[in-house]
Design a protein around this motif. Structure first.
Motif, short mmCIF file in Angstrom:
data_model
loop_
_atom_site.label_atom_id
_atom_site.label_comp_id
_atom_site.label_asym_id
_atom_site.label_seq_id
_atom_site.Cartn_x
_atom_site.Cartn_y
_atom_site.Cartn_z
N GLU A 1 -1.30 3.86 13.58
CA GLU A 1 -2.61 3.81 13.52
C GLU A 1 -3.19 2.40 12.26
O GLU A 1 -4.05 1.99 12.47
N TYR A 2 -3.04 2.76 11.04
CA TYR A 2 -3.46 2.45 9.90
C TYR A 2 -2.55 1.01 9.25
O TYR A 2 -3.30 0.87 8.54
N CYS A 3 -1.29 0.83 9.74
CA CYS A 3 -0.79 -0.40 8.99
C CYS A 3 -0.97 -1.47 10.34
O CYS A 3 -0.95 -1.05 11.60
N ASN A 4 -0.34 -2.27 9.46
CA ASN A 4 -0.55 -4.27 10.73
C ASN A 4 0.36 -3.80 11.03
O ASN A 4 1.45 -3.71 11.20
N ASP B 1 -2.16 16.03 9.68
CA ASP B 1 -2.22 14.07 9.00
C ASP B 1 -1.68 14.11 7.43
O ASP B 1 -1.22 12.87 7.24
N TYR C 1 0.90 7.08 11.36
CA TYR C 1 0.28 6.46 9.93
C TYR C 1 0.63 4.36 10.49
O TYR C 1 -0.06 4.22 10.41
N ARG D 1 0.97 -1.49 -0.20
CA ARG D 1 -0.17 0.03 0.17
C ARG D 1 1.05 1.45 -0.22
O ARG D 1 2.14 1.31 0.75
N LYS E 1 0.94 5.20 0.03
CA LYS E 1 0.75 6.82 0.61
C LYS E 1 1.64 7.49 0.32
O LYS E 1 2.38 8.15 1.02
#
Length: 131
Positions: A105-108, A93, A102, A78, A80
């Motif tokens: 909070e948003y990654c494995n 952000d 990031y 992914r 970003k």
């Protein structure tokens, strides 16, 4: 005599351990060229960088950003984009200083990832492409 053997074994064990911390190692500067833009790999956490998959996933939309974060989850890459901290279009952000948030909070958890920074040294028209 037994004490001498155990001391030698401990010394061997200590000598086999790496002496340098990973962050202290001098990393070779790696420049990646995609769509005529140069990017430098500034972080490669858990060997997350894979040039073939990156080229497949790359989109021209990412060219507007100063940084690109690539993270792996479920065998998928992914991407970003993030701006430098003082960029006029940046929100809280979307700045690189929020990258840690990031990732957390948003990654494995514990995923492999990489960070590319747009290079100030862009390719010249006559330079050969590395692809």
């Amino acid at each position: 005599m037994e004490e001498e053997k155990s001391t030698e074994q401990v010394q061997d064990t200590v000598q086999d351990q790496p002496q340098d911390k990973p962050e202290e190692k001098v990393q070779e500067k790696i420049i990646v060229q995609v769509n005529g833009k140069n990017y430098e790999i500034v972080q490669n956490h858990k060997e997350g960088w894979n040039p073939e998959v990156f080229r497949d996933r790359y989109s021209e939309v990412l060219e507007r950003y100063d940084y690109i974060i690539g993270d792996w989850g479920y065998s998928q890459l992914r991407l970003k984009g993030f701006y430098r901290d003082n960029h006029p279009k940046a929100t809280k952000d979307s700045t690189i200083s929020s990258m840690v948030d990031y990732i957390n909070e948003y990654c494995n958890f514990g995923c492999a990832y990489f960070v590319l920074q747009k290079s100030k040294e862009q390719p010249q028209a006559k330079a050969k492409s590395g692809s």
